[in-house]
Design a protein around this motif. Structure first.
Motif, PDB file in Angstrom:
ATOM      1  N   THR A 166      -7.360  -2.914  -1.581  1.00 34.61           N
ATOM      2  CA  THR A 166      -5.961  -3.566  -0.397  1.00 34.61           C
ATOM      3  C   THR A 166      -5.184  -2.498  -0.432  1.00 34.61           C
ATOM      4  O   THR A 166      -4.257  -2.729   1.068  1.00 34.61           O
ATOM      5  CB  THR A 166      -5.487  -4.852  -1.426  1.00 34.61           C
ATOM      6  OG1 THR A 166      -4.866  -3.916  -2.763  1.00 34.61           O
ATOM      7  CG2 THR A 166      -7.310  -5.785  -2.261  1.00 34.61           C
ATOM      8  N   GLU A 167      -4.779  -1.335  -0.738  1.00 36.56           N
ATOM      9  CA  GLU A 167      -3.586  -0.623  -0.239  1.00 36.56           C
ATOM     10  C   GLU A 167      -3.667  -0.427   1.370  1.00 36.56           C
ATOM     11  O   GLU A 167      -3.218  -0.076   2.094  1.00 36.56           O
ATOM     12  CB  GLU A 167      -3.352   0.145  -1.111  1.00 36.56           C
ATOM     13  CG  GLU A 167      -2.794  -0.605  -2.429  1.00 36.56           C
ATOM     14  CD  GLU A 167      -2.169   1.078  -3.980  1.00 36.56           C
ATOM     15  OE1 GLU A 167      -2.878   2.152  -3.557  1.00 36.56           O
ATOM     16  OE2 GLU A 167      -1.855   0.856  -4.786  1.00 36.56           O
ATOM     17  N   ALA A 170      -3.662  -2.560   4.190  1.00 29.61           N
ATOM     18  CA  ALA A 170      -2.421  -2.503   4.094  1.00 29.61           C
ATOM     19  C   ALA A 170      -1.600  -1.738   4.803  1.00 29.61           C
ATOM     20  O   ALA A 170      -0.972  -1.706   4.988  1.00 29.61           O
ATOM     21  CB  ALA A 170      -2.062  -3.104   3.000  1.00 29.61           C
ATOM     22  N   ASP A 172      -0.801   0.869   3.517  1.00 27.74           N
ATOM     23  CA  ASP A 172      -0.229   2.188   2.001  1.00 27.74           C
ATOM     24  C   ASP A 172      -1.223   2.675   2.041  1.00 27.74           C
ATOM     25  O   ASP A 172      -0.494   3.582   0.630  1.00 27.74           O
ATOM     26  CB  ASP A 172       0.058   0.856   0.590  1.00 27.74           C
ATOM     27  CG  ASP A 172       0.863  -0.084   1.407  1.00 27.74           C
ATOM     28  OD1 ASP A 172       1.740   0.051   2.542  1.00 27.74           O
ATOM     29  OD2 ASP A 172       1.086  -0.830   1.259  1.00 27.74           O
TER      30      ASP A 172
END
Length: 217
Positions: A166-167, A170, A172
């Protein structure tokens, strides 16, 4: 007696229409945390190399504490689809649906219709039923006409660092850590397993196979 139980179940279940919905391992908003959420699908050659094993796992991230209370949803049909001629349209289906502590299986057989909508193929001569194994119990396996069946909780075998994923999505993070974190370690799923002789599938060469969860309408 077992055959009688299957015929009774088809009378009850056969009139229902099931419609496909989105499903994936905890990240599909339509089913996240729901009873129709497919976590993974596996297809592989059996210990008996003349057989094919199909496994569908649902309801991921069950902790040991809540696995005992988890159960298959009687409104949900799991459908294994098999394409034998390479057109990506199911030529055969194996359907699995729970009722009163048992999992009923129908197929492999031709579907009544292809695509998103399904009805129970109650006229097939290929059918089986198995008691659903409860958490902590020894696996209960039944065999009918050369096929084997199981349904119940199992340890989630999937390794994936979901948080890092998920990072990355996103923006990140730029990549996965090595070895990373196993998000699903220590969690359970509800598994449906069918082992079927390859001779019952037919066709030649490569087959395509996938699984869908469909909710009763």
């Amino acid at each position: 007696m077992k055959k009688t139980k299957i015929l009774i179940a088809t009378a009850i279940l056969g009139i229902a229409t099931f419609v496909a919905i989105a499903a994936d391992h905890i990240d599909a908003p339509a089913v996240q945390g729901g009873t129709s959420d497919i976590t993974d699908f596996y297809a592989f050659r059996g210990e008996n190399t003349s057989n094919l094993v199909l496994v569908a796992n649902v309801q991921g991230l069950l902790t040991p504490g809540n696995t005992a209370a988890a159960s298959f949803d009687e409104r949900v049909l799991l459908e294994f689809n098999i394409d034998t001629d390479g057109d990506n349209i199911e030529d055969l289906v194996i359907q699995a649906t729970p009722r009163d502590g048992k999992m009923y299986f129908f197929g492999p057989t031709g579907p009544t219709s292809t695509g998103l909508n399904s009805t129970i193929v109650s006229t097939t001569t290929n059918a089986g039923v198995v008691d659903i194994t409860n958490y902590g119990e020894t696996a209960m396996i039944e065999e009918f006409a050369g096929m084997k069946f199981f349904a119940g909780p199992r340890d989630d075998p999937f390794f994936f660092d979901f948080n890092k994923y998920t990072e990355i999505i996103a923006g990140d993070a730029t990549g996965f850590a090595n070895p990373g974190d196993d998000t699903f370690a220590g969690s359970n799923v509800l598994s449906v397993v069918v082992e079927v002789p390859k001779s019952m599938i037919g066709g030649s060469g490569t087959i395509n196979t996938w699984v869908e969860s469909k909710r009763k309408q």
